[in-house]
Design a protein around this motif. Structure first.
Motif, short mmCIF file in Angstrom:
data_model
loop_
_atom_site.label_atom_id
_atom_site.label_comp_id
_atom_site.label_asym_id
_atom_site.label_seq_id
_atom_site.Cartn_x
_atom_site.Cartn_y
_atom_site.Cartn_z
N GLY B 219 17.90 -24.06 106.33
CA GLY B 219 19.34 -23.89 106.18
C GLY B 219 19.67 -22.66 105.35
O GLY B 219 19.07 -22.43 104.31
N ARG B 220 20.65 -21.89 105.83
CA ARG B 220 21.00 -20.64 105.16
C ARG B 220 22.12 -20.77 104.13
O ARG B 220 22.59 -19.80 103.58
N GLY B 221 22.60 -21.99 103.93
CA GLY B 221 23.69 -22.16 102.98
C GLY B 221 23.23 -22.00 101.54
O GLY B 221 24.03 -21.79 100.65
N GLY B 222 21.93 -22.12 101.32
CA GLY B 222 21.43 -21.96 99.96
C GLY B 222 20.34 -22.96 99.63
O GLY B 222 19.38 -22.65 98.94
N ALA B 223 20.48 -24.19 100.12
CA ALA B 223 19.53 -25.23 99.74
C ALA B 223 18.21 -25.12 100.51
O ALA B 223 17.17 -25.54 100.03
N GLY B 224 18.29 -24.58 101.72
CA GLY B 224 17.06 -24.33 102.48
C GLY B 224 16.41 -25.54 103.12
O GLY B 224 15.21 -25.57 103.33
N PHE B 225 17.22 -26.54 103.45
CA PHE B 225 16.65 -27.75 104.10
C PHE B 225 16.19 -27.39 105.52
O PHE B 225 16.87 -26.66 106.23
N PRO B 226 15.01 -27.92 105.93
CA PRO B 226 14.51 -27.59 107.28
C PRO B 226 15.46 -28.10 108.37
O PRO B 226 15.77 -29.29 108.43
N THR B 227 15.91 -27.17 109.20
CA THR B 227 16.93 -27.49 110.20
C THR B 227 16.43 -28.47 111.26
O THR B 227 17.13 -29.41 111.64
N GLU B 465 10.60 -19.16 97.96
CA GLU B 465 9.54 -19.35 96.97
C GLU B 465 9.79 -18.54 95.70
O GLU B 465 9.11 -18.74 94.70
N ASP B 466 10.75 -17.61 95.72
CA ASP B 466 11.02 -16.85 94.50
C ASP B 466 12.51 -16.95 94.16
O ASP B 466 12.94 -17.87 93.49
N LEU B 467 13.31 -16.01 94.64
CA LEU B 467 14.74 -16.06 94.38
C LEU B 467 15.45 -16.61 95.61
O LEU B 467 15.68 -15.89 96.57
N ALA B 468 15.73 -17.89 95.59
CA ALA B 468 16.46 -18.47 96.72
C ALA B 468 17.91 -18.04 96.63
O ALA B 468 18.45 -17.90 95.53
N THR B 469 18.52 -17.79 97.76
CA THR B 469 19.92 -17.36 97.70
C THR B 469 20.67 -17.73 98.96
O THR B 469 20.09 -17.75 100.05
N GLY B 470 21.92 -18.06 98.79
CA GLY B 470 22.80 -18.27 99.93
C GLY B 470 23.26 -16.94 100.49
O GLY B 470 23.92 -16.89 101.52
N GLY B 471 22.92 -15.86 99.80
CA GLY B 471 23.17 -14.56 100.40
C GLY B 471 24.09 -13.62 99.64
O GLY B 471 24.36 -12.52 100.08
N SER B 472 24.57 -14.06 98.47
CA SER B 472 25.47 -13.17 97.76
C SER B 472 24.75 -12.44 96.64
O SER B 472 23.99 -13.03 95.88
N LEU B 473 24.96 -11.13 96.58
CA LEU B 473 24.45 -10.35 95.46
C LEU B 473 25.59 -9.54 94.87
O LEU B 473 26.18 -8.70 95.56
#
Lengths: 183, 596
Positions: B219-227, B465-473
């Protein structure tokens, strides 16, 4: 061991917390074996005559005299203990904090149903000898650093007793849940 | 009023679970939702008035009183402040003759603050009656106010210079720019609408899920749960009626990728939803879009209609008998917490967007208590490409635990803010270089709920495995006051957006703000900093991600920028609170006595 010296005061409180101190009943005889009271309504010493180990504060600050007293306590007491809701959070007096002071004063002295007819000169008490009211009621920790907080309205006598014994003897304070469970 | 309420409620079949739509439409007509209107709505729906009241009071775009013929919602996010928002606010106030939070005396202009509206690459930005106005300047603010007073229409106020790509589509006509700086293969390359669906119908739902699992799409929302796992749970959940939600409620300040994806590739998203529907056995899809993006409504509705015409949606999709799937749009009304999937579902049911207790998870009992899959916009795009090109192709991109690409929303102090689609595994340094950032003090990775890192960590890579992100920097330059400009802003944001359900969230966000303000004012002590750290442990007791991460801006900056805190601590006698000013505290009394 030299006796620890204690001071107490009631600021913007109702003296209920002091009543709760007296509520330790006959243990007060044990207490005076352990401590000596300095400035306090209990012995009616009006000004500090010694540096104290423990200062106990009831009530928050609603006027400038409260503030001066609190600052004096902070200067003269090594450990400052607030007891009760008013000293910790402002308590009942702070219910006025959501209303501008001017409105409170107008209601109390000018427009209230019980004063409207007896204050024809429309005076808000302003004698230099009376304390000035603060814009809101402050809990003590917003004015000086507080070391120990004892909650309750009032805190139970057992809590005050246990806390005092712990502070005086240096033993660890035991706080069973029932001591501060209020409902 | 009666007629409008009755007509709108009739339009939604008197269905109380459509309360959000009903309220949005009625407010569009009447300008606000007064108590009288509310009473009428409740009566017509046959529900208690308090149920309507509590939904209205939860969302900040719902108004109880008129907010002006033109309602200006000026974004107050960190990046907007970087870009000169304060001067724009002052210009609006001077020209309109009222402060923010109020309506001008002639009732024409209402000025209000709002949280990030998803335009961080073109700030300062505001919504005016639902239309987006970007890159505002004080002069432009004056011009807009003059235009509103002169009776111009929204179209006249906007002018004719629309943004790039589909922003200029006659059904969008937005001033918004896409700023797609780097196109990747998952979302932003050329694609043939319908190709994946036509392939999918030759497969069984089990094969599709197996493929998504083999590609280890997360999942790309941030939590990364397997779709794939999520879909499988929902497929196996008992029941005939199931739902596919696409979560386009991106409210994380600094995030705007979903806005660009929905502008440029809505078919891709809808196709992903249809594939999910096929795999799970769901016939109904709901795209939940944040209210800030309602300017895309006509366009998205049109895309859906086109897809129905081409039988890519509706009945017998892509010629497959029994494959029925259709999508409707659901708009929010301004609440960050609705990005949390269970809160989003509550909201879609017409209620306050408060997160649910879990279990049961939405895949078991979701929308209307039926099994529900909630997927991020970008996740659904990835799935389409996986099905087109295969799991192996997908797994060639990215890192060990993070396959595929990630669409990044880059904003703040850099030359080229915008959208970057990169394979997982890029370092922060790589991104800074691409975006043209110089003299960077810090980077806020993953929005306020993520972490704020300093140059020592710019070598870290974006991956689960390092910096998980929902995509905002959000790039923070050296000229910024990190505590005042960033940490305090984020802390206030969380306080505003807390739904208030869990005490550790409701109380701690408020307490944290007070302490941070003390420290910024130079009144804080080392004990205050220690307290903030100690309190942070309690946040794990909160029910949802908002409460659990609400102190992250503080915790991560104490960890990574401790000297900034220490430099501001009060150096005097700590027994006396430096913030208390007796002379100021008795001023009101002295004034009252003097005037009596």
């Amino acid at each position: 061991m030299a006796k620890k010296i204690i001071a107490t005061t009631s600021l913007a409180g109702c003296f209920g917390c002091h009543m709760s101190i007296l509520d330790i009943d006959e243990r007060i005889l044990d207490l005076i074996e352990l401590v000596e009271f300095n400035k306090s309504p209990i012995d009616d010493i009006k000004t500090f005559t010694k540096e104290c180990d423990i200062g106990i504060i009831e009530g928050g600050c609603c006027n400038d005299e409260n503030v001066h007293t609190l600052l004096e306590f902070r200067k003269h007491c090594k450990t400052l203990v607030v007891i009760g809701e008013c000293a910790m959070m402002g308590g009942l007096p702070s219910m006025r904090n959501t209303i501008p002071l001017k409105e409170c004063l107008d209601e109390a002295y000018l427009n209230g149903p019980t004063v409207a007819d007896c204050n024809p000169q429309k005076i808000i008490p302003n004698d230099p000898d009376i304390p000035k009211i603060l814009n809101r009621v402050y809990p003590c920790h917003e004015i000086v650093k507080i070391d120990v907080f004892l909650p309750g309205c009032p805190p139970r006598a057992d809590l005050i007793w246990d806390a005092l014994v712990a502070l005086v003897t240096g033993a660890e304070l035991k706080l069973p849940y029932t001591t501060f469970k209020f409902d | 009023m009666d007629k409008i309420v009755t007509a709108v409620i009739k339009k939604y079949g008197g269905d109380e679970t459509r309360l959000m739509d009903i309220l949005i439409d009625i407010q569009d007509e009447l300008g606000c939702l007064s108590h009288e209107t509310t009473a009428h709505i409740a009566k017509a729906l046959g529900i208690p008035q308090v149920d309507v009241e509590q939904t209205i009071s939860f969302y900040h775009f719902f108004a109880r009183e008129p907010r002006g013929k033109f309602t200006v919602y000026l974004n107050d996010s960190v990046v907007a402040e970087f870009c000169g928002r304060a001067a724009v606010q002052a210009a609006f106030e001077a020209a309109a003759g009222c402060q923010f939070g109020a309506v001008s005396r002639d009732g024409v202009i209402g000025l209000f603050h709002t949280a990030c509206i998803g335009m961080s690459d073109q700030e300062p930005a505001a919504l005016i009656n639902g239309q987006v106005f970007t890159k505002l300047t004080p002069a432009r603010a004056q011009e807009l106010v003059a235009g509103m007073r002169a009776g111009q229409t929204l179209e006249e106020l906007k002018g004719k210079k629309y943004g790039d790509g589909e922003n200029a589509n006659p059904r969008v006509r937005a001033l918004v720019e896409n700023h797609i700086r780097r196109r990747g293969v998952m979302v932003f390359d050329a694609y043939q609408p319908g190709a994946a669906l036509r392939k999918v119908v030759t497969m069984s739902s089990g094969e599709i899920i197996a493929m998504v699992k083999a590609a280890s799409v997360r999942g790309r929302g941030g939590a990364g749960f397997p779709t794939g796992m999520k879909w499988e749970f929902a497929r196996k959940a008992p029941g005939d009626v199931k739902y596919i939600f696409c979560n386009a409620d991106e409210g994380e300040p600094g995030t705007f990728k979903d806005r660009v994806i929905l502008t440029e590739h809505p078919q891709l998203v809808f196709e992903g939803m249809a594939i999910a529907g096929y795999a799970v056995g769901a016939r109904h899809g709901i795209l939940y879009v944040r209210n800030e993006y309602r300017y895309l409504r006509a366009y998205l509705e049109h895309v859906l209609a086109e897809m129905r015409e081409k039988t890519l949606l509706g009945a017998i999709i892509a010629g497959k008998a029994g494959f029925h799937f259709d999508i409707k749009l659901q708009f929010g009304a301004g609440a960050y917490v609705c990005g949390e999937e269970s809160a989003l579902i509550e909201s879609a049911e017409g209620k306050r967007g408060e997160p649910r207790d879990r279990p049961p998870f939405p895949v078991e009992k979701g929308y209307l208590q039926k099994p529900t899959v909630v997927n991020n916009v970008e996740t659904l795009c990835s799935v389409v490409k996986v099905l087109l090109h295969g799991a192996e192709w997908y797994n060639r991109l990215g890192t060990e635990e993070s396959k595929g690409t990630k669409v990044l929303s880059v904003s703040g102090d850099c030359e080229r803010p915008g959208i970057y689609e990169v394979a997982w595994g890029f370092s922060v340094n790589d991104i800074l270089k691409m975006a043209g950032a110089h003299a960077t003090q810090a980077v806020q990775v993953g929005g306020p709920s993520g972490s704020c890192i300093g140059p020592a960590e710019f070598g870290r890579v974006l991956a689960y495995e390092d910096l998980a992100t929902g995509g905002s920097l959000i790039i923070i330059g050296q000229q910024r006051d990190l505590l005042k400009d960033v940490v305090l802003n984020f802390t206030k944001f969380f306080r505003d957006e807390s739904c208030g359900s869990c005490v550790p969230c409701r109380a701690l966000t408020g307490m944290a703000q007070i302490v941070v303000e003390r420290i910024i004012a130079g009144h804080g002590s080392a004990q205050d900093v220690a307290n903030l750290q100690a309190w942070a442990a309690i946040r794990k007791r909160n029910r949802c991600g908002l409460g659990q991460t609400a102190l992250n801006p503080i915790v991560t900056t104490i960890r990574n920028f401790r000297p900034l805190y220490d430099a501001r601590l009060y150096k005097g006698d700590e027994r006396f609170e430096p913030g208390f000013d007796l002379a100021a505290a008795v001023k009101d009394y002295e004034a009252a006595v003097a005037s009596a």
